[in-house]
Motif scaffolding. Structure first.
Motif, PDB file in Angstrom:
ATOM      1  N   PHE A 169      21.169 -16.260 -40.342  1.00 49.74           N
ATOM      2  CA  PHE A 169      21.001 -17.631 -39.860  1.00 49.74           C
ATOM      3  C   PHE A 169      22.395 -18.194 -39.622  1.00 49.74           C
ATOM      4  CE2 PHE A 169      19.216 -22.101 -41.145  1.00 49.74           C
ATOM      5  CZ  PHE A 169      19.262 -22.505 -39.823  1.00 49.74           C
ATOM      6  N   ILE A 170      22.734 -18.488 -38.370  1.00 54.54           N
ATOM      7  CA  ILE A 170      24.073 -18.968 -38.032  1.00 54.54           C
ATOM      8  C   ILE A 170      24.137 -20.480 -38.240  1.00 54.54           C
ATOM      9  CG2 ILE A 170      25.779 -19.196 -36.179  1.00 54.54           C
ATOM     10  CD1 ILE A 170      24.474 -16.625 -34.976  1.00 54.54           C
TER      11      ILE A 170
ATOM     12  N   TYR B   7      14.639 -23.023 -34.487  1.00 60.32           N
ATOM     13  CA  TYR B   7      14.184 -24.318 -34.988  1.00 60.32           C
ATOM     14  C   TYR B   7      15.000 -25.427 -34.353  1.00 60.32           C
ATOM     15  CZ  TYR B   7      12.082 -21.212 -38.439  1.00 60.32           C
ATOM     16  OH  TYR B   7      11.366 -20.210 -39.033  1.00 60.32           O
ATOM     17  N   ARG B   8      14.614 -26.665 -34.643  1.00 61.45           N
ATOM     18  CA  ARG B   8      15.274 -27.806 -34.041  1.00 61.45           C
ATOM     19  C   ARG B   8      16.451 -28.297 -34.876  1.00 61.45           C
ATOM     20  NH1 ARG B   8      12.300 -30.161 -29.984  1.00 61.45           N
ATOM     21  NH2 ARG B   8      14.363 -30.907 -29.344  1.00 61.45           N
ATOM     22  N   LYS B   9      17.388 -28.946 -34.203  1.00 64.42           N
ATOM     23  CA  LYS B   9      18.520 -29.605 -34.836  1.00 64.42           C
ATOM     24  C   LYS B   9      18.345 -31.119 -34.725  1.00 64.42           C
ATOM     25  CE  LYS B   9      22.129 -26.102 -34.059  1.00 64.42           C
ATOM     26  NZ  LYS B   9      23.512 -25.886 -33.551  1.00 64.42           N
TER      27      LYS B   9
ATOM     28  N   LEU C 159      19.953 -25.823 -30.425  1.00 66.23           N
ATOM     29  CA  LEU C 159      18.902 -25.255 -31.255  1.00 66.23           C
ATOM     30  C   LEU C 159      19.495 -24.391 -32.363  1.00 66.23           C
ATOM     31  CD1 LEU C 159      16.631 -24.223 -28.262  1.00 66.23           C
ATOM     32  CD2 LEU C 159      16.153 -26.100 -29.857  1.00 66.23           C
ATOM     33  N   ALA C 160      18.714 -24.186 -33.427  1.00 64.76           N
ATOM     34  CA  ALA C 160      19.163 -23.407 -34.585  1.00 64.76           C
ATOM     35  C   ALA C 160      18.483 -22.043 -34.572  1.00 64.76           C
ATOM     36  CB  ALA C 160      18.841 -24.158 -35.871  1.00 64.76           C
TER      37      ALA C 160
ATOM     38  N   PHE D 168       9.937 -22.931 -32.900  1.00 62.50           N
ATOM     39  CA  PHE D 168       9.132 -23.918 -33.618  1.00 62.50           C
ATOM     40  C   PHE D 168       9.509 -25.280 -33.050  1.00 62.50           C
ATOM     41  CE2 PHE D 168       9.276 -20.132 -36.065  1.00 62.50           C
ATOM     42  CZ  PHE D 168       8.061 -20.058 -36.730  1.00 62.50           C
ATOM     43  N   PRO D 169       8.665 -25.832 -32.173  1.00 60.86           N
ATOM     44  CA  PRO D 169       9.073 -26.921 -31.279  1.00 60.86           C
ATOM     45  C   PRO D 169       9.487 -28.224 -31.939  1.00 60.86           C
ATOM     46  CG  PRO D 169       6.714 -26.533 -31.142  1.00 60.86           C
ATOM     47  CD  PRO D 169       7.275 -25.409 -31.924  1.00 60.86           C
ATOM     48  N   ASN D 170       8.980 -28.515 -33.147  1.00 61.19           N
ATOM     49  CA  ASN D 170       9.299 -29.809 -33.761  1.00 61.19           C
ATOM     50  C   ASN D 170       9.718 -29.686 -35.226  1.00 61.19           C
ATOM     51  OD1 ASN D 170       8.682 -31.544 -31.453  1.00 61.19           O
ATOM     52  ND2 ASN D 170       6.554 -30.936 -31.766  1.00 61.19           N
ATOM     53  N   GLU D 171      10.121 -28.481 -35.640  1.00 56.75           N
ATOM     54  CA  GLU D 171      10.517 -28.240 -37.027  1.00 56.75           C
ATOM     55  C   GLU D 171      12.035 -28.392 -37.157  1.00 56.75           C
ATOM     56  OE1 GLU D 171       9.780 -28.035 -40.615  1.00 56.75           O
ATOM     57  OE2 GLU D 171       8.187 -26.752 -39.814  1.00 56.75           O
ATOM     58  N   ILE D 172      12.481 -29.483 -37.798  1.00 48.53           N
ATOM     59  CA  ILE D 172      13.909 -29.741 -37.976  1.00 48.53           C
ATOM     60  C   ILE D 172      14.392 -29.098 -39.274  1.00 48.53           C
ATOM     61  CG2 ILE D 172      15.685 -31.499 -38.339  1.00 48.53           C
ATOM     62  CD1 ILE D 172      13.948 -33.420 -36.700  1.00 48.53           C
ATOM     63  N   LEU D 173      15.325 -28.164 -39.157  1.00 50.31           N
ATOM     64  CA  LEU D 173      15.900 -27.514 -40.333  1.00 50.31           C
ATOM     65  C   LEU D 173      17.409 -27.709 -40.432  1.00 50.31           C
ATOM     66  CD1 LEU D 173      14.116 -24.031 -40.517  1.00 50.31           C
ATOM     67  CD2 LEU D 173      13.374 -26.237 -41.462  1.00 50.31           C
TER      68      LEU D 173
END
Length: 262
Positions: A85-86, A118-120, A154-155, A195-200
């Motif tokens: 995971f960068i 995932y989202r930022k 994006l992440a 994952f269109p709306n998952e903020i990690l």
């Protein structure tokens, strides 16, 4: 199962924030691998302090200042887990990030999966890009297609073997290659679930960062940008983007000539 891979250069002031977010994870089944890209500040002493108190494994790889893309090449070669995971050294993660990723890794049933995305958001939790009304189920996209759809950074989480197989090209005297160049090549190998709306992932854009210094980076790294723009011409489906990247490619050729005679 997973390594958080961080390339850093003179980020002694922001690394503690990332470290604190990693210590706050609800799942500690990860290691943190930092590639120090020749920092001249207190990065090394800070990382030593982290290693003595962290509830997870920390490893540090040092290299001469060569740019983030070279640091990612070096880091991937030292990763000992199947996934990475960068996470940039001036950013942070939400507490559920690692747990969410680990639970997602086994969800895609297709063995051809090469990545998750995932989202930022900014640190105030304002989403980067646009929110999509498509539900919470992951969707399969290419990195180029995702950029157009989400309209924001994006992440990415990748299988380690993919980043080892698709190294960033290195050009003497240059220190940057757009990451999308390699992300697209990884996407060519298999499926990336978005994952269109998952903020990690939480981020900010510092004054000395790449995002806020695009013009300067283009002039200093024309070969790195050229290899990206030239590849994008073939990937884009719209005439607008093909023309845009063709113009950028011409700019890169001109900067390469100017740099040669300067």
């Amino acid at each position: 199962m997973i390594t958080v891979l961080t390339a850093t250069y003179n980020r002694a002031t922001t690394l503690p924030r990332l470290f604190e977010s990693l210590c706050a994870q609800t799942c500690m089944e990860f290691e943190w691998l930092i590639v120090d890209d020749g920092s001249l500040d207190d990065t090394q002493s800070i990382l030593t302090g982290f290693a003595s108190s962290a509830p997870f494994k920390i490893r540090v790889v040092e290299q001469l200042n060569s740019g983030k893309h070279v640091a990612l090449n070096s880091g991937a070669a030292h990763v000992s887990t199947p996934w990475l995971f960068i996470v940039d050294s001036d950013d942070a993660l939400v507490p559920k990030a690692i747990a969410t990723i680990l639970s997602s890794i086994d969800q895609p049933s297709d063995e051809g999966t090469v990545g998750l995305c995932y989202r930022k958001a900014y640190f105030d939790m304002q989403l980067l890009g646009v929110k999509l009304n498509v539900g919470d189920m992951p969707i399969i996209l290419t990195p180029t297609g995702a950029g157009h759809l989400f309209k924001g950074d994006l992440a990415y989480v990748f299988k380690t073997e993919m980043l080892i197989r698709h190294k960033f090209p290195v050009f003497p005297g240059e220190k940057f290659v757009p990451e999308l160049y390699v992300w697209n090549k990884i996407g060519d190998e298999g499926l990336i679930y978005f994952f269109p709306n998952e903020i990690l992932y939480l981020c900010d854009y510092l004054d000395d960062g790449y995002s806020r210094n695009f013009s300067s980076n283009l002039r200093k790294n024309p070969k790195g940008f050229l290899v990206f723009y030239w590849s994008q011409i073939g990937r884009e489906t719209s005439i607008f983007f093909k023309a845009k990247y063709l113009i950028r490619s011409v700019q890169c050729y001109l900067y390469t000539l100017l740099n040669r005679f300067s």
